[in-house]
Design a protein around this motif. Structure first.
Motif, short mmCIF file in Angstrom:
data_model
loop_
_atom_site.label_atom_id
_atom_site.label_comp_id
_atom_site.label_asym_id
_atom_site.label_seq_id
_atom_site.Cartn_x
_atom_site.Cartn_y
_atom_site.Cartn_z
N HIS A 104 0.84 -1.19 0.00
CA HIS A 104 0.00 0.00 0.00
C HIS A 104 0.88 1.24 0.00
O HIS A 104 1.87 1.31 0.72
CB HIS A 104 -0.91 0.05 1.22
N THR A 105 0.50 2.23 -0.80
CA THR A 105 1.15 3.53 -0.79
C THR A 105 0.08 4.61 -0.86
O THR A 105 -0.91 4.46 -1.58
CB THR A 105 2.15 3.70 -1.94
N ASP A 106 0.30 5.69 -0.14
CA ASP A 106 -0.60 6.83 -0.21
C ASP A 106 -0.39 7.64 -1.48
O ASP A 106 -1.16 8.55 -1.77
CB ASP A 106 -0.41 7.74 1.02
N LEU A 107 0.64 7.30 -2.27
CA LEU A 107 0.94 8.01 -3.51
C LEU A 107 0.08 7.52 -4.68
O LEU A 107 0.14 8.08 -5.77
CB LEU A 107 2.42 7.88 -3.86
N TYR A 111 -10.08 -5.14 -1.73
CA TYR A 111 -8.90 -5.56 -2.48
C TYR A 111 -7.72 -4.70 -2.06
O TYR A 111 -7.89 -3.68 -1.40
CB TYR A 111 -9.14 -5.48 -3.99
N SER A 112 -6.53 -5.11 -2.44
CA SER A 112 -5.30 -4.38 -2.13
C SER A 112 -4.78 -3.71 -3.39
O SER A 112 -5.06 -4.16 -4.50
CB SER A 112 -4.23 -5.34 -1.61
N GLN A 113 -4.00 -2.65 -3.22
CA GLN A 113 -3.36 -2.02 -4.38
C GLN A 113 -2.48 -3.03 -5.10
O GLN A 113 -2.42 -3.05 -6.32
CB GLN A 113 -2.53 -0.82 -3.95
N ALA A 114 -1.79 -3.85 -4.31
CA ALA A 114 -0.92 -4.88 -4.88
C ALA A 114 -0.60 -5.91 -3.80
O ALA A 114 -0.72 -5.63 -2.61
CB ALA A 114 0.37 -4.28 -5.42
N VAL A 115 -0.16 -7.07 -4.26
CA VAL A 115 0.26 -8.14 -3.37
C VAL A 115 1.58 -8.67 -3.90
O VAL A 115 1.73 -8.90 -5.11
CB VAL A 115 -0.79 -9.27 -3.31
N THR A 118 -0.39 -6.29 -9.25
CA THR A 118 -1.15 -5.10 -8.91
C THR A 118 -2.62 -5.30 -9.25
O THR A 118 -2.97 -6.04 -10.15
CB THR A 118 -0.67 -3.83 -9.66
N SER A 119 -3.46 -4.60 -8.51
CA SER A 119 -4.85 -4.49 -8.91
C SER A 119 -4.90 -3.51 -10.07
O SER A 119 -3.97 -2.73 -10.28
CB SER A 119 -5.69 -3.97 -7.74
N GLY A 120 -5.98 -3.54 -10.80
CA GLY A 120 -6.13 -2.60 -11.89
C GLY A 120 -6.17 -1.18 -11.36
O GLY A 120 -6.79 -0.90 -10.34
N GLN A 121 -5.48 -0.30 -12.06
CA GLN A 121 -5.48 1.12 -11.71
C GLN A 121 -6.28 1.88 -12.76
O GLN A 121 -6.08 1.68 -13.96
CB GLN A 121 -4.05 1.68 -11.66
#
Length: 128
Positions: A8-11, A19-23, A31-34
């Protein structure tokens, strides 16, 4: 010891669901889809496919950096476009992030994307 590490990043935009931003797992980052959410405002501000693709790629850059990798470590991307007529313009921006040794990729048109986005991209990268 956990098999996976949640990144996780606040950026980059926060996850808006379960879901997570990435694992990171087994020396890989998924990464999850952005979509083109500006992480500072939580909104999609970009209007053109080029601007939205740039925001997506910047979001992915920040998520990958949190995992200690950059675009040169990406081995696969999956790209979703709301309109396949945007394919060439999307490629123009996307290609700047993979100037050589581009990853494997799938690119498909979808019926709709969250928040009315024109583009969404997810990546798989290798650490180390």
């Amino acid at each position: 010891m956990s098999v996976k590490e949640v990144l996780h990043t606040d950026l980059a935009p926060a996850a808006v669901g379960p879901y997570s931003q990435a694992v990171a797992a087994n020396n890989m980052i998924f990464t999850s889809g952005q979509i083109p959410i500006n992480p500072k405002t939580g909104k999609i501000e970009a209007t053109t496919i080029e601007e939205q693709t740039e925001q997506v790629m910047q979001n992915l850059h920040c998520v990958l950096a949190e995992g200690g990798v950059a675009f040169d470590r990406v081995i696969k991307t999956t790209c979703f476009l709301a309109d396949m007529n945007d394919f060439a313009a999307f490629n123009g921006v996307y290609g700047k992030y993979f100037p050589e040794n581009a990853p494997a990729r799938s690119c498909v048109q979808v019926a709709a994307l969250p928040m009315g986005a024109k583009v969404e991209v997810e990546v798989i990268a290798v650490k180390g």
